[in-house]
Each structure stands twice: as C-alpha cells, then as structure tokens.
Design a protein around this motif. Structure first.
Motif, mmCIF file in Angstrom:
data_model
loop_
_atom_site.group_PDB
_atom_site.id
_atom_site.type_symbol
_atom_site.label_atom_id
_atom_site.label_comp_id
_atom_site.label_asym_id
_atom_site.label_seq_id
_atom_site.Cartn_x
_atom_site.Cartn_y
_atom_site.Cartn_z
ATOM 1 N N LEU A 243 0.773 -1.192 0.088
ATOM 2 C CA LEU A 243 -0.016 0.111 -0.166
ATOM 3 C C LEU A 243 0.853 1.104 0.249
ATOM 4 O O LEU A 243 0.541 2.139 -0.528
ATOM 5 N N GLN A 247 0.633 4.469 -2.583
ATOM 6 C CA GLN A 247 0.358 5.973 -2.258
ATOM 7 C C GLN A 247 1.434 6.849 -2.298
ATOM 8 O O GLN A 247 1.193 7.892 -2.782
ATOM 9 N N ALA A 269 -6.735 -0.660 -2.782
ATOM 10 C CA ALA A 269 -6.575 0.473 -2.141
ATOM 11 C C ALA A 269 -7.863 1.632 -2.403
ATOM 12 O O ALA A 269 -8.051 2.483 -1.479
ATOM 13 N N THR A 272 -10.929 0.406 -0.195
ATOM 14 C CA THR A 272 -10.617 0.669 1.498
ATOM 15 C C THR A 272 -10.681 2.097 1.620
ATOM 16 O O THR A 272 -10.639 2.524 2.763
ATOM 17 N N ALA A 274 -7.946 3.915 0.984
ATOM 18 C CA ALA A 274 -6.705 4.532 1.087
ATOM 19 C C ALA A 274 -6.139 5.467 -0.139
ATOM 20 O O ALA A 274 -5.214 6.493 0.108
#
Length: 337
Positions: A243, A247, A269, A272, A274
């Motif tokens: 992750l 990001q 990602a 969720t 994120a």
C-alpha cells in the motif's frame, strides 16, 4: 463466384523460431507504443482480460484477451494458460496462441505463438513507459525477479536509457547470483542482493517481474526520482506492491478498465479508501498523446502498472503476420474454414 483477396490469404502458423527471426527491438518498441496510443485515443476496440481460475499456484488461470484495431486489417484474440510455477520447472509461465481473422468475411488467417509474442510486447511496453516517465540520465536498474521478463527488460530498457548498473533480487539468492553473473558477462556491473530492500537502494529504475502473490516491494524503500515498472501480477489475487508503494507513487496504467478490475493492489486501495481513482494519473497512452500529464519533477516517484492489453497483442500480431508473408516465412496450412 471468384474468391476475394482475403479468402486467398494463406493460413499461417508462426512459431517461436519464426517470431525470433522477424522481431527486433525497434519493431517491438514501435508496435508497443502504437498499441498504447490506440488504447487511449479510441482506435482500439477491446475489453478487459477474461480469466478462468485454475487449481495450483496463485494466479494460475486460463486467460483470453481480444481486440480490433481500426487501422489494421486483422482482428483477433489471445488465449493463454498462465502457470506461475512453471519457471521452477524450466517452462514459460504464459503458453498459448494468438488467432487472427481477416475483416472481409471473418476467416481465420493465422495462429501465432502467444507466449513468445507476450514476452516481446510486455518488455517493449515497459520500455516505452520508461522512456516517457523515467529521468533521462537513469543508469542504475533494479530487478525484483530473475526470469525471462527480467532478461527481456534489461535488453529493452538498456536501449532507451544508459543502464550501466544492475541490482538483482530474487527468492533464491544462488539463482539471483547466477543471473547477475550472466549479466556481468554481457558487460553490465551487476550484483545480487540478499534482500529486496538492499537491491532497491540507489536505483533509478525498478522492474518487478515476479510471480509473487504477495508484495515484494515496499513503498518505504523507494528513493526519490525512481521510476517503477510493475509487471509481474496480472490477476487480482496477485500483487507485487504494498500500500505504501501505491500511495507514494504517481501511477500510470496501460488500460484503465483493466487496472480498475485486475490490478489487485489498486483495486484494494480504492475499495478501502486508502486512495481514490483520481490518484491514478491516467493511461500511459494518454501521456504519450499529450492528453494526460507525465513526470512533473526529477524528485517524483513514477510507476507504470502493466497488465498487458489486447491491443498490444493484436498490433504485434498484425506486424508479425504481414512481415512473415512479405518474407515468405511461417508454415502455410490448408485450413478451409
């Protein structure tokens, strides 16, 4: 009734040896770039990969991809078996065929080794993305993985960037060292590392070319300015990136509908929260066309999430079929369908 030119076209079988005779890096680059552009500018009509999961290692499946390119005479489909454990047994992980059809009456005209074609187009697409997104002075490349695609990525990317140093990691250190030794014999300053984190340190370009079902690359390891080609995971159940990597990086994909359904780390990602879909910069073909942004600074971490798209297969297959006919190569078969 007289037969049309399409009906008179031979049915050609193009095996691995013929493809090797027909291909060059320049041809592979040209086909890969054309296919990526056509994916983003509407010339290609295609759909996402269809897969049937099979027993065995994570990612084992029957895969089918199909496309039609408005500016090419042949359309078709690629059907492959994907067995990630094959490398350990001395076999390619992707084995199958591309079948081509002419557009006048829809007659099948060719059958092409899909594994060899995939090998060429995958590495060539990474090179095209690397040329678009990496820093021009990039000279150190890390490979997480030491199989066929590692070898092909060295050959392609070293043609478009001044690669001098190779940093190599794989799950078996002895195999990684043997691979590094072969690259030293080819003229590179190559070194194998016991951990992936060590291999990533100091890299300008990084290629993940594993069959891993779980992440092998952490975003915490990425140095500023690096460009990443994430290549190995092609089904949602497999992922090479964690992750933090998703990001931290500015991400381009080859085909957005495929990325949003098959790139497991991106799908998770987004699901969720994120990241949002706006975190993805766009398709690499759009960046090549100038309708999406490219690298914004020398410090930016850029990432090309490769899944492989049908347009790449059919663009290259059209080239191979036409060139084989021109050179009188391939096996002509009586196949009156």
């Amino acid at each position: 009734m007289p037969q049309t030119q399409a009906e008179l076209s031979p049915f050609l079988l193009l095996d691995r040896k013929v493809i090797e005779r027909l291909m060059s890096l320049d041809a592979a680059f040209a086909c890969a770039e054309a296919a990526l552009r056509k994916t983003s500018n509407g010339v290609a009509r295609q759909d996402v990969r269809r897969t049937l999961p099979l027993p065995g290692a994570a990612g084992s499946c029957l895969s089918m991809m199909y496309a039609d390119l408005a500016d090419q005479p042949l359309f078709g489909a690629k059907v492959l078996s994907v067995f990630p454990d094959n490398f350990a047994h001395g076999h390619g992980s992707h084995r199958g065929v591309v079948v081509l059809f002419e557009k006048t009456h829809g007659r099948p005209v060719g059958l092409i080794d899909g594994g060899e074609l995939t090998g060429w187009r995958t590495a060539a697409a990474s090179a095209v993305a690397t040329r678009a997104l990496s820093r021009p002075d990039s000279s150190t490349m890390t490979l997480l993985g030491y199989g066929e695609q590692a070898r092909r990525h060295i050959a392609t990317i070293s043609r478009i960037r001044p690669i001098r140093k190779l940093r190599i990691w794989g799950r078996d250190l002895a195999t990684a060292r043997a691979f590094a030794e072969k690259q030293r014999a080819a003229g590179y300053d190559a070194q194998a590392f016991a951990t992936a984190a060590e291999a990533v340190a100091g890299a300008d370009i990084l290629c993940t070319v594993t069959s891993s079902a779980t992440p092998v690359l952490s975003g915490d390891w990425l140095p500023a300015g690096i460009h990443v080609n994430a290549v190995g995971a092609s089904v949602p159940s497999c992922r090479e990136l964690d992750l933090a990597c998703v990001q931290r990086a500015s991400i381009w994909v080859d085909y957005m509908p495929m990325a949003l359904t098959a790139a497991g780390e991106l799908v998770e990602a987004i699901a969720t929260g994120a990241i949002t879909q706006t975190h993805l910069r766009g398709e690499i073909g759009a960046a090549l066309e100038g309708s999406a942004p490219g690298r914004q600074s020398s410090e930016e971490i850029t990432l090309y999430r490769s899944l492989g798209v049908p347009a790449q297969d059919i663009e290259l297959a059209n080239f191979l079929y036409a060139t084989a006919r021109q050179q009188g190569l391939g096996q002509s078969v009586e196949f009156p369908l």
